[in-house]
Motif scaffolding. Structure first.
Motif, PDB file in Angstrom:
ATOM      1  N   GLU A  29       0.825  -1.213   0.000  1.00 56.75           N
ATOM      2  CA  GLU A  29       0.000   0.000   0.000  1.00 56.75           C
ATOM      3  C   GLU A  29       0.857   1.259   0.000  1.00 56.75           C
ATOM      4  OE1 GLU A  29      -4.037  -1.658   2.247  1.00 56.75           O
ATOM      5  OE2 GLU A  29      -2.472  -0.667   3.424  1.00 56.75           O
ATOM      6  N   ALA A  33       0.879   4.217  -2.677  1.00 56.23           N
ATOM      7  CA  ALA A  33       0.728   5.623  -2.305  1.00 56.23           C
ATOM      8  C   ALA A  33       1.832   6.472  -2.921  1.00 56.23           C
ATOM      9  CB  ALA A  33       0.730   5.765  -0.786  1.00 56.23           C
ATOM     10  N   ALA A  36       0.997   6.970  -6.535  1.00 59.78           N
ATOM     11  CA  ALA A  36      -0.133   7.882  -6.723  1.00 59.78           C
ATOM     12  C   ALA A  36       0.282   9.337  -6.493  1.00 59.78           C
ATOM     13  CB  ALA A  36      -1.268   7.505  -5.772  1.00 59.78           C
ATOM     14  N   VAL A  61      -5.402  12.669   2.791  1.00 58.57           N
ATOM     15  CA  VAL A  61      -4.994  11.257   2.896  1.00 58.57           C
ATOM     16  C   VAL A  61      -6.212  10.374   3.108  1.00 58.57           C
ATOM     17  CG1 VAL A  61      -3.800   9.579   4.356  1.00 58.57           C
ATOM     18  CG2 VAL A  61      -2.646  11.688   3.698  1.00 58.57           C
ATOM     19  N   VAL A  64      -8.241  10.212  -0.213  1.00 59.77           N
ATOM     20  CA  VAL A  64      -7.613   9.538  -1.354  1.00 59.77           C
ATOM     21  C   VAL A  64      -7.278   8.087  -1.046  1.00 59.77           C
ATOM     22  CG1 VAL A  64      -5.610   9.539  -2.904  1.00 59.77           C
ATOM     23  CG2 VAL A  64      -6.685  11.704  -2.242  1.00 59.77           C
ATOM     24  N   PHE A  65      -6.828   7.835   0.184  1.00 58.97           N
ATOM     25  CA  PHE A  65      -6.352   6.490   0.543  1.00 58.97           C
ATOM     26  C   PHE A  65      -7.248   5.817   1.582  1.00 58.97           C
ATOM     27  CE2 PHE A  65      -2.514   9.032  -0.572  1.00 58.97           C
ATOM     28  CZ  PHE A  65      -2.218   8.385  -1.774  1.00 58.97           C
ATOM     29  N   PHE A  68      -7.198   2.009   2.109  1.00 62.78           N
ATOM     30  CA  PHE A  68      -6.030   1.347   2.684  1.00 62.78           C
ATOM     31  C   PHE A  68      -6.310   0.931   4.127  1.00 62.78           C
ATOM     32  CE2 PHE A  68      -2.550   3.462  -0.147  1.00 62.78           C
ATOM     33  CZ  PHE A  68      -3.079   2.796  -1.252  1.00 62.78           C
ATOM     34  N   THR A  72      -1.722   1.674   7.541  1.00 61.78           N
ATOM     35  CA  THR A  72      -1.097   2.446   6.469  1.00 61.78           C
ATOM     36  C   THR A  72      -1.592   3.888   6.478  1.00 61.78           C
ATOM     37  OG1 THR A  72      -0.934   0.457   5.097  1.00 61.78           O
ATOM     38  CG2 THR A  72      -0.709   2.584   3.993  1.00 61.78           C
ATOM     39  N   GLN A  73      -2.883   4.080   6.680  1.00 56.73           N
ATOM     40  CA  GLN A  73      -3.419   5.439   6.724  1.00 56.73           C
ATOM     41  C   GLN A  73      -2.807   6.235   7.868  1.00 56.73           C
ATOM     42  OE1 GLN A  73      -7.670   6.239   6.037  1.00 56.73           O
ATOM     43  NE2 GLN A  73      -7.947   4.043   5.701  1.00 56.73           N
ATOM     44  N   LEU A  76       0.670   7.316   6.837  1.00 53.51           N
ATOM     45  CA  LEU A  76       0.613   8.368   5.822  1.00 53.51           C
ATOM     46  C   LEU A  76       0.169   9.708   6.425  1.00 53.51           C
ATOM     47  CD1 LEU A  76      -0.931   6.420   2.807  1.00 53.51           C
ATOM     48  CD2 LEU A  76       1.388   7.331   2.978  1.00 53.51           C
TER      49      LEU A  76
END
Length: 262
Positions: A29, A33, A36, A61, A64-65, A68, A72-73, A76
Motif C-alpha cells: 500500500e 501511495a 499515486a 490522505v 484519497v487512501f 487502505f 497504512t493510513q 501516511l
C-alpha cells in the motif's frame, strides 16, 4: 536532502516502527501511495504544501487512501503532517517507508542479498537495465518482467521492492534504485553493507573474519556483498558508503606505476 526532509523522514520512520500489524500488504500500500502521489502534481503539491493546515493535509490522505488499512493510513497521516523540503522529497520518503515496511514484514528474509544479486544481473545485462529503466516502457509490463525474472530465486519482499521501483524509476538508473533499497533495508535492520571486490570467491571463514573486522571498525554489524572481479588480481577492495579500503594488488601496482612515472 534538506533539513526539513531529514526531520520529516525521521519522524515518519518512527511512526512506521510504532505502527501495529506492519505486513507485506502495508508495504504494498505504501508503494501504491508513493506512485499515486508521484503521478499527480496536484496531489503531491497539496500534501507537501507547508502553508496548508496539517489537518487539511491529513483529510486529503483519508479521502484519497481511505481504502487502505488503518495502519497504512495512520503512517501516511504522520508523513503529511510533517514539513518536507519538496514534493519530490515527500514521494521519496513514502517510497523509503515502503521499503522499510518490507524489511519489517520479512525479518528473516535475505532482502539485501537478493537485491544485490539482482543488481549483478542488471550489471551484466545492459539491455535489460535499459528496458527496465526506460520512461517509454509500460509500467505493468516492466513489473511483470521483474516478477518473471525473480520467480523461484527471490522472496515476495524482494519481488515487491524491485517490481515497484522499476514501475516508477523517476529518472533514476535501476542499479541506483537497487543500491538505495539495499541500504535502506540494512539501515532498518541496524547494519551497514560492504561491497567486497575479490578476484576469487571468499570461503566462509574468510567472510566471517572480514565481517568481524569491519564490524569492529564501523562499530556495528556489517553485511557483505561479494563481487568476483578478476581486475583486482589479488587482495580485496571494500566499499562501505563513501569509504573505500583498497588492498588489492591492482591498486598497489597502479600506485607503483605512478611512483615510477613520477
Amino acid at each position: 536532502m534538506g533539513s526539513a526532509t531529514t526531520q520529516a523522514l525521521a519522524a515518519s520512520t518512527q511512526a512506521l516502527a510504532a505502527a501495529s500489524g506492519v505486513s507485506i500488504d502495508t508495504a504494498r500500500e505504501l508503494f501504491a501511495a508513493a506512485r499515486a502521489v508521484g503521478d499527480s502534481s496536484q496531489l503531491s503539491g497539496a500534501l507537501a504544501d507547508p502553508a496548508a493546515a496539517r489537518a487539511a493535509r491529513q483529510n486529503v490522505v483519508a479521502a484519497v487512501f481511505g481504502g487502505f488499512s488503518p495502519s497504512t493510513q495512520s503512517v501516511l497521516k504522520t508523513v503529511v503532517a510533517e514539513r518536507w523540503s519538496s514534493a519530490a522529497d515527500l514521494v521519496d520518503g513514502i517510497e523509503e517507508l515502503a521499503i522499510r515496511a518490507t524489511a519489517i514484514a520479512e525479518p528473516a528474509s535475505d532482502l539485501e542479498g537478493e537485491l544485490f544479486g539482482f543488481s549483478r544481473v542488471i550489471a551484466a545485462n545492459p539491455e535489460l537495465e535499459l528496458a527496465l529503466g526506460s520512461r517509454l516502457g509500460d509500467e505493468d509490463a516492466k513489473g511483470a518482467l521483474v516478477e518473471k525474472l525473480l520467480a523461484g530465486g527471490a522472496g515476495a519482499g524482494t519481488t515487491l521492492i524491485v517490481s515497484s521501483l522499476v514501475r516508477r524509476p523517476r529518472e533514476r538508473r535501476v542499479r541506483q534504485l537497487l543500491t538505495r533499497a539495499t541500504n535502506i533495508v540494512s539501515s532498518q535492520r541496524g547494519r551497514v553493507v560492504a561491497t567486497v571486490h575479490s578476484a576469487t570467491p571468499l570461503s566462509d571463514a574468510q567472510r566471517t573474519r572480514l565481517s568481524s573486522a569491519l564490524s569492529s571498525r564501523y562499530d556495528g554489524e556489517v553485511s557483505l556483498n561479494v563481487v568476483i572481479d578478476p581486475a583486482v588480481v589479488g587482495g580485496l577492495r571494500v566499499q562501505i558508503a563513501d569509504d573505500v579500503i583498497d588492498g588489492s594488488i591492482a591498486a598497489r601496482l597502479a600506485d607503483l606505476r605512478q611512483k615510477l612515472a613520477g
